[in-house]
Design a protein around this motif. Structure first.
Motif, PDB file in Angstrom:
ATOM      1  N   MET A  50       0.758  -1.109   0.111  1.00  0.00           N
ATOM      2  CA  MET A  50       0.146  -0.044  -0.026  1.00  0.00           C
ATOM      3  C   MET A  50       0.889   1.174   0.044  1.00  0.00           C
ATOM      4  N   ALA A  51       0.576   2.102  -1.030  1.00  0.00           N
ATOM      5  CA  ALA A  51       1.516   3.217  -0.943  1.00  0.00           C
ATOM      6  C   ALA A  51       1.052   4.387  -0.011  1.00  0.00           C
ATOM      7  N   ILE A  52       1.760   5.234   0.318  1.00  0.00           N
ATOM      8  CA  ILE A  52       1.604   6.298   1.302  1.00  0.00           C
ATOM      9  C   ILE A  52       1.916   7.669   0.781  1.00  0.00           C
ATOM     10  N   SER A  53       1.241   8.574   1.328  1.00  0.00           N
ATOM     11  CA  SER A  53       1.314   9.965   1.171  1.00  0.00           C
ATOM     12  C   SER A  53       0.579  10.710   1.912  1.00  0.00           C
ATOM     13  N   LYS A 105       8.028   1.225   2.132  1.00  0.00           N
ATOM     14  CA  LYS A 105       6.718   1.406   1.411  1.00  0.00           C
ATOM     15  C   LYS A 105       6.970   2.202   0.343  1.00  0.00           C
ATOM     16  N   PRO A 133      -3.297   3.656  -7.213  1.00  0.00           N
ATOM     17  CA  PRO A 133      -3.223   2.356  -6.235  1.00  0.00           C
ATOM     18  C   PRO A 133      -3.956   2.565  -4.768  1.00  0.00           C
ATOM     19  N   GLU A 134      -4.081   1.469  -4.181  1.00  0.00           N
ATOM     20  CA  GLU A 134      -4.458   1.546  -2.840  1.00  0.00           C
ATOM     21  C   GLU A 134      -3.697   2.482  -2.070  1.00  0.00           C
ATOM     22  N   LEU A 135      -4.073   3.548  -1.336  1.00  0.00           N
ATOM     23  CA  LEU A 135      -3.370   4.581  -0.791  1.00  0.00           C
ATOM     24  C   LEU A 135      -3.756   4.675   0.771  1.00  0.00           C
ATOM     25  N   GLU A 136      -2.427   4.832   1.444  1.00  0.00           N
ATOM     26  CA  GLU A 136      -2.781   5.302   2.944  1.00  0.00           C
ATOM     27  C   GLU A 136      -2.270   6.464   3.146  1.00  0.00           C
TER      28      GLU A 136
END
Length: 467
Positions: A1-4, A31, A80-83
């Motif tokens: 899961m990508a982070i921003s 990540k 993508p699925e994002l956190e």
């Protein structure tokens, strides 16, 4: 899961700090990341808007750093699925990494923090606009940039926050006339014009009033970006700050408030882009009638630290490109400071190819002991010291501490030599700063470096030269 993280309602420099924190977190947590949006404030409308990272900065440039450090990058278009992580937590982590880079000095240049900022380049549109603005300023004879941190938000910060950790004697909330007066006292007679960096929409009085009073009382002509660019170009504080920032990087001399992250980032970005400590950076919030000459690479915010030669690592002796750059490290125990360690990166040693530590800005900070370290691939190095009682140690090898800690026994001399085959082809040259001595004392190849009569050691510089 990508982070921003969601765009932060903060100034340009603080958003850069949060970006450093996000990338550092991605590396630590292994990540992938999505580069965050940036926040712009439109003072005419009182509204905040967001813009994609690639609208203001070149994504491909920063991808170079992410790839080099093995940090996966996911384009926003990949959906993508994002956190979403806490942007302010990223800010505080970024502030820690930035501060660490400041303490490391030149040795921080190969690290992630410095390389992020080195490759954080504006889009061609912003860059070209800054170039045109800079050209117009040069045509007006402007060679100095001066931050006037006098805006209304700074007044509140100075009244409510800074007194909690900054001494009352610090000049962090000066009126504009006193700031310009300090600049004139420092830069005269060449200082006749200045480019002013500030948030024009939040000034306590109009720029025309500031300009008129400064010209009448000090004879200095002030210029703002709005003197050269249409209002439509300066619609958001984000673009305005980026233009101010790029122009400040180009100016031969800059002065600002070290409590402002904008001021710190001007010096830090010069360091990151060039690999060398900037030479013509000044701060006005150091108490006194003149500007303080900045000695660090930008992140140190307390004025007495930012102007301390301890953080400059300026060589005492001339150095040459062909000097041998063996990455020995130096640990010195210094009175009132404790242990200070200089550790060059083995892959990219200090630019001047030497170890240099100068504590002479405060004569209470005498060396009390020292130790050199290095890996097994380096040549043999030996050293010895003498303290103020006249006691001399035997020759010590790498990893051995010579001297004392906390016993009030300052060193008054030292000697260093190479052993083995390296001694046949290399001169071990060193210099010391001593209390009361007008210039550094030099010695080489095992000779004592000291004064007559003995004086406390306040600095050491070591360099290796081919014979």
């Amino acid at each position: 899961m990508a982070i921003s993280y969601p765009a932060l309602a903060a100034g340009l420099s603080n958003q850069k700090i949060a970006l450093i924190g996000l990338i550092s977190k991605a590396l630590r947590d292994n990540k992938p990341l999505i580069l965050p949006q940036f926040m712009a404030y439109h003072p005419h409308h009182g509204q905040h808007t967001t813009c994609a990272f690639n609208q203001i900065y070149q994504t491909a440039e920063l991808e170079t750093v992410l790839n080099a450090f093995g940090i996966p990058y996911v384009p926003p278009t990949a959906a993508p699925e994002l956190e979403m992580v806490d942007g302010w937590q990223c800010f505080w982590e970024g502030a820690d990494r930035w501060g660490e880079a400041g303490r490391a000095g030149q040795a921080a240049w190969p690290g992630l923090c410095a390389q992020i900022i080195r490759f954080l380049r504006p889009t061609p549109l912003v860059g070209e606009l800054a170039e045109r603005l800079y050209a117009k300023l040069l045509a007006c004879g402007v060679h100095h940039a001066l931050q006037l941190r006098i805006e209304q938000d700074w007044q509140g910060y100075s009244a409510e926050v800074l007194p909690n950790f900054a001494p009352q004697t610090e000049d962090y909330n000066l009126p504009f006339m006193e700031i310009v007066q300090k600049a004139k006292a420092t830069w005269a007679p060449d200082f006749k014009t200045a480019y002013v960096l500030c948030d024009e929409e939040c000034l306590p009085t109009s720029k025309e009033t500031i300009r008129a009073h400064t010209k009448a009382e000090l004879g200095i002509d002030l210029f703002w970006k709005s003197d050269f660019l249409p209002a439509s170009t300066l619609g958001s504080n984000l673009v305005s700050s980026m233009l101010d920032f790029e122009v400040a990087l180009k100016m031969p001399a800059f002065a600002g408030n070290s409590r402002s992250t904008f001021c710190g980032f001007v010096a830090f970005e010069i360091f990151c882009r060039t690999g060398a400590r900037p030479q013509n950076q000044f701060i006005y919030n150091l108490a006194g009638p003149r500007l303080g000459h900045r000695q660090d690479t930008g992140p140190l915010m307390a004025p007495h630290e930012a102007t301390d030669s301890l953080n400059a690592h300026t060589p005492f002796m001339p150095t040459q490109p062909h000097d041998i750059r063996w990455p020995f490290s130096l640990t010195a125990h210094v009175a009132t400071l404790g242990d200070i360690t200089l550790t060059p990166d083995p892959a990219v040693p200090l630019q001047h190819g030497t170890l240099c530590l100068d504590t002479s800005a405060n004569t209470l900070r005498a060396f009390e002991g020292l130790q050199f370290d290095g890996n097994t691939f380096l040549p043999e190095l030996e050293y010895r010291v003498q303290n103020h009682t006249g006691h001399q140690t035997e020759w010590a090898s790498l990893g051995t501490f010579c001297g004392s800690r906390g016993q009030g026994l300052p060193l008054t001399g030292f000697a260093i030599r190479l052993k083995g085959p390296a001694a046949l082809t290399t001169t071990c040259l060193y210099a010391g700063r001593f209390m009361g001595a007008p210039a550094p004392v030099t010695a080489q190849n095992g000779q004592w470096c000291r004064t007559t009569p003995p004086q406390n050691l306040l600095g050491l510089h070591l360099v290796f030269k081919p014979t």
